[in-house]
Design a protein around this motif. Structure first.
Motif, PDB file in Angstrom:
ATOM      1  N   ASN A 106      39.853  52.088  39.581  1.00  8.57           N
ATOM      2  CA  ASN A 106      39.049  51.171  38.762  1.00  8.57           C
ATOM      3  C   ASN A 106      37.586  51.239  39.198  1.00  8.57           C
ATOM      4  O   ASN A 106      37.012  50.254  39.651  1.00  8.57           O
ATOM      5  N   THR A 107      37.005  52.423  39.058  1.00  7.80           N
ATOM      6  CA  THR A 107      35.631  52.613  39.539  1.00  7.80           C
ATOM      7  C   THR A 107      34.646  51.749  38.767  1.00  7.80           C
ATOM      8  O   THR A 107      33.750  51.126  39.356  1.00  7.80           O
ATOM      9  N   GLN A 108      34.795  51.688  37.462  1.00  8.76           N
ATOM     10  CA  GLN A 108      33.872  50.896  36.655  1.00  8.76           C
ATOM     11  C   GLN A 108      33.965  49.416  36.993  1.00  8.76           C
ATOM     12  O   GLN A 108      32.950  48.714  37.061  1.00  8.76           O
ATOM     13  N   HIS A 109      35.177  48.952  37.221  1.00 10.46           N
ATOM     14  CA  HIS A 109      35.361  47.549  37.595  1.00 10.46           C
ATOM     15  C   HIS A 109      34.746  47.254  38.952  1.00 10.46           C
ATOM     16  O   HIS A 109      34.168  46.185  39.163  1.00 10.46           O
ATOM     17  N   MET A 110      34.848  48.172  39.888  1.00 12.27           N
ATOM     18  CA  MET A 110      34.280  47.960  41.217  1.00 12.27           C
ATOM     19  C   MET A 110      32.755  47.938  41.170  1.00 12.27           C
ATOM     20  O   MET A 110      32.117  47.138  41.868  1.00 12.27           O
ATOM     21  N   PHE A 111      32.161  48.790  40.334  1.00  9.11           N
ATOM     22  CA  PHE A 111      30.713  48.752  40.177  1.00  9.11           C
ATOM     23  C   PHE A 111      30.275  47.447  39.507  1.00  9.11           C
ATOM     24  O   PHE A 111      29.250  46.864  39.881  1.00  9.11           O
TER      25      PHE A 111
END
Length: 227
Positions: free
Chosen positions: A122-127
């Motif tokens: 969940n890279t986008q969520h972490m950013f």
């Protein structure tokens, strides 16, 4: 005096000068009766009721997690830490949860697992989590730095909180125990000292249970932010 005071937290304080005190983390498994595993007793039924209640509470925290059995890991962590905290209250039993070696191991493993899973899946969520909703554009770089620092120090705060709370109560009990021989001439002072130690021991029992619960709940909340 300080060496004698902190000698209770020395993991190598044994006759052979080996870290055999770490075996206290598994001593509780040998004390459980065999019938606990074979047939339901009152103690096992009470323990199962407690676990079912905690399971429901952890499921409420993990609202976005669809994986079945995800709360089993946190229940096991709570049980293991609570057992070690409680066993440390008995005389001549090493309190392993008062060491950063013990607490930082669990906190670092859990934190690294969550971070690796979050940034890979969940890279986008972490950013997006680095910038809270409604943050002014001029404050976004500062919020990214603050959120990054807060994420990095999470395993340190988890481990230090548990170790410091366990050390503080044991140091007070040790200090009060060392003042006992100086009060043998006064029966009134001895009664006050024994009463204070009993009340402090009850407080330490509550702290040992609460700190394990806090550790497991905070770990659950950290995992819910990743999903």
């Amino acid at each position: 005096m300080m060496t004698n005071l902190f000698s209770t937290f020395d993991p190598t304080s044994s006759l052979l000068h080996l870290p055999l005190n770490w075996l206290s983390t598994s001593i509780g498994l040998f004390m459980l009766p065999i019938m606990f595993w074979l047939m339901p007793t009152r103690s096992s039924m009470l323990w199962n009721m407690l676990l079912s209640y905690l399971n429901k509470e952890f499921k409420m925290l993990l609202t976005n997690n669809k994986n079945l059995g995800s709360t089993f890991m946190f229940l096991s962590l709570l049980t293991f830490i609570m057992f070690n905290n409680f066993m440390g209250l008995f005389p001549y039993i090493f309190t392993s949860s008062s060491h950063l070696t013990f607490t930082l191991t669990f906190a670092m493993i859990m934190w690294l697992t969550f971070m690796l899973y979050g940034w890979t899946s969940n890279t986008q969520h972490m950013f997006a989590h680095l910038v809270p909703q409604g943050t002014p554009p001029i404050l976004m770089p500062f919020m990214v730095c603050i959120e990054t620092i807060s994420n990095v120090i999470r395993p340190i705060t988890l481990s230090v909180r548990l170790a410091a709370n366990m050390i503080a109560g044991h140091l007070l009990l040790t200090l009060l125990g060392n003042t006992g021989p100086m009060m043998l001439n006064s029966m009134f002072l001895m009664q006050i000292l024994i009463t204070t130690q009993i009340m402090l021991l009850l407080l330490e029992t509550a702290v040992s249970l609460i700190q394990s619960y806090v550790f497991a709940v905070l770990t659950t909340l950290y995992s819910s932010e990743v999903n």
